[in-house]
Design a protein around this motif. Sequence first.
Motif, PDB file in Angstrom:
ATOM      1  N   ARG A 247       0.806  -1.225   0.000  1.00  0.00           N
ATOM      2  CA  ARG A 247       0.000   0.000   0.000  1.00  0.00           C
ATOM      3  C   ARG A 247       0.840   1.277   0.000  1.00  0.00           C
ATOM      4  NH1 ARG A 247      -3.150  -1.584   5.256  1.00  0.00           N
ATOM      5  NH2 ARG A 247      -0.989  -2.054   5.738  1.00  0.00           N
ATOM      6  N   LEU A 248       1.852   1.292  -0.840  1.00  0.00           N
ATOM      7  CA  LEU A 248       2.668   2.494  -0.971  1.00  0.00           C
ATOM      8  C   LEU A 248       2.001   3.456  -1.964  1.00  0.00           C
ATOM      9  CD1 LEU A 248       4.653   0.490   0.376  1.00  0.00           C
ATOM     10  CD2 LEU A 248       6.483   1.555  -0.930  1.00  0.00           C
ATOM     11  N   SER A 249       0.777   3.848  -1.645  1.00  0.00           N
ATOM     12  CA  SER A 249       0.016   4.746  -2.519  1.00  0.00           C
ATOM     13  C   SER A 249      -1.153   5.310  -1.739  1.00  0.00           C
ATOM     14  CB  SER A 249      -0.483   4.005  -3.765  1.00  0.00           C
ATOM     15  OG  SER A 249      -1.279   2.891  -3.398  1.00  0.00           O
ATOM     16  N   ALA A 250      -1.728   6.386  -2.258  1.00  0.00           N
ATOM     17  CA  ALA A 250      -2.900   7.010  -1.643  1.00  0.00           C
ATOM     18  C   ALA A 250      -3.730   7.665  -2.735  1.00  0.00           C
ATOM     19  CB  ALA A 250      -2.480   8.038  -0.592  1.00  0.00           C
ATOM     20  N   ILE A 251      -4.969   7.987  -2.414  1.00  0.00           N
ATOM     21  CA  ILE A 251      -5.891   8.589  -3.371  1.00  0.00           C
ATOM     22  C   ILE A 251      -6.531   9.817  -2.740  1.00  0.00           C
ATOM     23  CG2 ILE A 251      -7.961   8.237  -4.754  1.00  0.00           C
ATOM     24  CD1 ILE A 251      -7.300   5.239  -4.710  1.00  0.00           C
ATOM     25  N   ALA A 252      -6.524  10.924  -3.463  1.00  0.00           N
ATOM     26  CA  ALA A 252      -7.143  12.165  -2.988  1.00  0.00           C
ATOM     27  C   ALA A 252      -7.241  13.131  -4.162  1.00  0.00           C
ATOM     28  CB  ALA A 252      -6.330  12.785  -1.851  1.00  0.00           C
ATOM     29  N   ASP A 253      -8.053  14.147  -4.024  1.00  0.00           N
ATOM     30  CA  ASP A 253      -8.160  15.200  -5.035  1.00  0.00           C
ATOM     31  C   ASP A 253      -7.149  16.284  -4.686  1.00  0.00           C
ATOM     32  OD1 ASP A 253      -8.828  17.072  -6.900  1.00  0.00           O
ATOM     33  OD2 ASP A 253     -10.882  17.401  -6.201  1.00  0.00           O
ATOM     34  N   VAL A 254      -5.941  16.175  -5.219  1.00  0.00           N
ATOM     35  CA  VAL A 254      -4.866  17.073  -4.800  1.00  0.00           C
ATOM     36  C   VAL A 254      -4.938  18.430  -5.483  1.00  0.00           C
ATOM     37  CG1 VAL A 254      -3.346  15.152  -4.232  1.00  0.00           C
ATOM     38  CG2 VAL A 254      -3.212  16.177  -6.494  1.00  0.00           C
TER      39      VAL A 254
END
Length: 323
Positions: A247-254
């Motif tokens: 899980r070396l990742s993330a999700i968001a509206d940057v």
Amino acid sequence: MAKIVMLTAGIAFIFALPVTAQAGWKIKQLTGKGSIKSSGALHPAESCRDASCFRSKQRPFFNEGRPAPNGLPDGKIAHTRRYKNITQAWYILPTRRYDHGILGDAIEAGGLAVKTGGGKVITFNLPKTQVFEDRIPRIADLDGDGKAEIITILSSISKGASIAVYTLKNGALGLKAKTPFIGRSNRWLNIAGIADFNGDGRLDIAGVWTPHIGGTLKFWTLRGNTLKKIGSMPGFSNHFIGSREQRLSAIADVDKNGTLDLILPSAGRDVLRMVGFVKGRLKQLAAIKLPRQIDKAIAVTHKEKYPIFTIGLSDGASHAVHR
């Protein structure tokens, strides 16, 4: 409305990254070197693998799931309350028939199990030429019909890994769609996130192909019984050899354009890259140089307008990346 679900050598590739394109992002050290001992110390909220989990009130850290009693030694049960047809999924039939060992041991899964909303357990067994080279399946509604599909990492012993989508139909589990196998043995990919990345209202799958040897980020969307590639970009890694942490990742509206973006390390894992679709095209939104390599799961929280990413580095220190 944005939707999200989420929640693996020897040749060196070098990519020139525009690490000066920080776009106002800053990095702040939170803990000192050696403070984080375990690769599982940070857990990204997206990894709950349920579209309903992406809410501002959620906790940034959580338990990834309980072990499956008849599953992999390091496997976990994926679970959700969102769908009626499938509520749980896990890998079964541990096998040593594929000795790649990319996730820390040479034990992979020979089958898949799901639990229905009515409590029935249904299984699917792979042929002896294939394994699930993965730890936790992902549950998501990819075609928007209100029923869940199961997203896996399926590997051919002779042709390497692929993303494979399974569905429950007429009381049986079966393959619905898959990407091509990489093409040779001992070549792997790691899923980075499942979300509506291009803003069309349907979930897409993002993954890094060969994350240990100059990884390429690819985005796929389900159309009928086919996974269609909608974008790709070189120079990424979301795993290191032998680690169980995927899980070396993330999700968001940057960039605050109403569409979710993907945040993950560069090929060398020493740059945090933020990418997203802008007017239908995949672009890099920011790249932040880091003092060490990322080797732990990325957590995301929200404060006021922009997300905050908590990252754990190889020296045991944690940092916050924020606006």
